[in-house]
Design a protein around this motif. Structure first.
Motif, PDB file in Angstrom:
ATOM      1  N   HIS A 207       3.558 -15.268  62.562  1.00 45.66           N
ATOM      2  CA  HIS A 207       2.430 -14.596  63.236  1.00 45.66           C
ATOM      3  C   HIS A 207       2.445 -13.092  62.936  1.00 45.66           C
ATOM      4  O   HIS A 207       2.327 -12.256  63.842  1.00 45.66           O
ATOM      5  N   GLN A 274      -4.236 -12.669  69.249  1.00 44.23           N
ATOM      6  CA  GLN A 274      -2.915 -13.256  68.919  1.00 44.23           C
ATOM      7  C   GLN A 274      -2.883 -14.748  69.245  1.00 44.23           C
ATOM      8  O   GLN A 274      -2.271 -15.534  68.514  1.00 44.23           O
ATOM      9  N   LYS A 277      -4.493 -16.493  66.417  1.00 36.98           N
ATOM     10  CA  LYS A 277      -3.605 -16.541  65.248  1.00 36.98           C
ATOM     11  C   LYS A 277      -2.539 -17.620  65.428  1.00 36.98           C
ATOM     12  O   LYS A 277      -2.255 -18.418  64.535  1.00 36.98           O
ATOM     13  N   ARG A 278      -1.936 -17.666  66.610  1.00 34.85           N
ATOM     14  CA  ARG A 278      -0.873 -18.644  66.879  1.00 34.85           C
ATOM     15  C   ARG A 278      -1.422 -20.077  66.813  1.00 34.85           C
ATOM     16  O   ARG A 278      -0.737 -20.985  66.335  1.00 34.85           O
TER      17      ARG A 278
END
Ligand SMILES: Nc1ncnc2c1ncn2[C@@H]1O[C@H](COP(=O)(O)OP(=O)(O)OP(=O)(O)O)[C@@H](O)[C@H]1O
Ligand SMILES: Nc1nc2c(ncn2[C@@H]2O[C@H](COP(=O)(O)O)[C@@H](O)[C@H]2O)c(=O)[nH]1
Length: 392
Positions: A207, A274, A277-278
């Motif tokens: 990440h 985030q 993205k994860r």
């Protein structure tokens, strides 16, 4: 077993000192390979560890190799014995047993890989440890699946059995995360340098941040007599699988992608960007986790308690939690004064009270950049009869 150490004659020793500009303290020479002599002793540039010099007997050229691994402290006197084509055993006389057995690798896979990567002559130190260690456990799975939650339960219920491998990361700490406990929060440049210096067992960009398991993080757990648990991503698991660590690999899968998303959001530790993205990375990670062949076991974390029960079963744990929270008893303290002779697969050593032991190096495993484990020490009685009893 290789040839016995050759002590260099005075004039040659003097020549070595002049040519290498090293401080020489009791140099010993070992004929280690067909055309090379390895000199072990003295100090290196840092002045605080045992130096190594290599003489190519064909060209008569001296080389100071790149020295990797955990180095022994400098000592006045040591015995050196070539075990095979890959490594030599160095016994530091007058050191406590826990710190007296070292291996200098000159042709193991690790050394050959590093030699190629650095385009230089390389040797690597590895500390010898008597006895077996417990197989480490690698736990992987997509972010938010519940790895940390399961590991916390295990550590809480079995504090004397398990120890957590504290990873390094360049990501910023979350609230309540403590440096050295949850992670070693690091600067990227420092971590990159340590990676280059061979201090990491594995590392990966996860990440957009760098994460990695240092050799030391795993070794301190094993040194404490505990089974090491690693919480790492699939890229890291692949690297550990290819290493000599010999771990058990467990992949935790979510019951559904929607549930994974719920858990990640409910945890509230990441920004929306985030989280996205994860979740994107989770797709690939689940695919690889289920199909790569890296993992020995796959557990679904739907109901937490059920998954935890399955994890314990798989690790062969008694359902009764570990109630003893005291640290391990301390090991006996011996110092090896003298290396006496070699016998097939065993090195005969005597302690400071003149008791004889056979050091069995036939089942060693691991090695640089970590410890060399699996050494056995048998008492010898009446000039050579071995008993089956291990003293440690
Ligand atoms: N079986 C479960 N059912 C419901 N919630 C769960 C379950 N297991 C874990 N959780 C919750 O899901 C969230 C994510 O869990 P956790 O932080 O342990 O995931 P992780 O896999 O360690 O994530 P990361 O890889 O990002 O560190 C936490 O809030 C945790 O309490
Ligand atoms: N390859 C490695 N992966 C690691 C390591 N330590 C943690 N991780 C993995 O990173 C993600 C994200 O963790 P988070 O704490 O930021 O949520 C997670 O999948 C961990 O398993 C490591 O040393 N090496």
């Amino acid at each position: 077993m290789g040839e016995a150490p050759i002590i260099f004659e005075k004039d040659l020793l003097q020549k070595i000192s002049n040519e290498t500009k090293s401080v020489s303290i009791a140099y010993e020479a070992v004929v280690a390979a067909a055309n090379k002599q390895y000199l072990v002793g003295g100090t290196d540039e840092s002045g605080c560890s045992i130096g190594v010099q290599i003489l190519d007997q064909t060209t008569r050229k001296w080389t100071t190799p790149v020295i990797l691994g955990d180095k022994p402290e400098v000592c006045k006197d040591q015995s050196v014995i070539v075990l095979n084509e890959e490594r030599m055993l160095v016994i530091r006389r007058d050191a406590a047993l826990e710190d007296s057995l070292w291996f200098l690798e000159f042709n193991t896979k690790f050394v050959r890989d590093q030699r190629q990567a650095l385009d230089a002559e390389v040797v690597a130190w590895s500390k010898g440890v008597i006895g077996e260690d417990l197989k480490p456990v690698v736990i992987s799975g997509p972010s938010g699946v519940g790895k940390g939650t399961l590991i916390s339960k295990l550590m809480e219920d079995f504090p004397t059995k398990f120890g957590f491998s504290v990873s390094h990361t360049t990501r910023a700490p979350r609230q309540k995360e403590q440096n050295g406990v949850h992670y070693h929060f690091s600067e990227r440049s420092a971590m990159e340098k340590d990676i280059k210096d061979g201090k990491f067992l594995e590392f990966a960009l996860v990440h957009d941040n760098l994460y990695g398991t240092s050799v030391e993080a795993v070794e301190v757990v094993a040194d404490a007599g505990k089974r090491c648990i690693l919480d790492i991503d699939v890229q890291g698991a692949r690297q550990v699988r290819a290493s000599p660590l010999g771990a058990t690999f467990i992949f935790i899968r979510p019951p559904s992608f929607a549930e994974l998303e719920n858990r990640l959001r409910a945890r509230g530790t990441e920004t929306e960007e985030q989280v996205q993205k994860r979740l994107r990375n989770a797709k690939a990670e689940i695919e690889q986790g289920l199909s790569s062949g890296i993992f020995d076991h796959i557990l679904e974390n739907d109901d937490l308690e059920e998954c935890y029960r399955n994890l314990k079963k798989l690790l062969g744990l008694d359902v009764i939690p570990d109630v003893c929270r005291t640290s391990q008893a301390t090991k006996p303290h011996l110092s090896m004064n003298h290396l006496e002779e070699n016998e097939d697969g065993r090195v005969v050593v005597v302690d400071h009270k003149n008791n004889k032991f056979a050091l069995d190096v036939s089942c060693i495993r691991g090695g640089a950049p970590g410890r060399t484990r699996g050494l056995k020490l048998h008492p010898l009685s009446n000039g050579g009869d071995q008993t089956d009893q291990f003293i440690i």
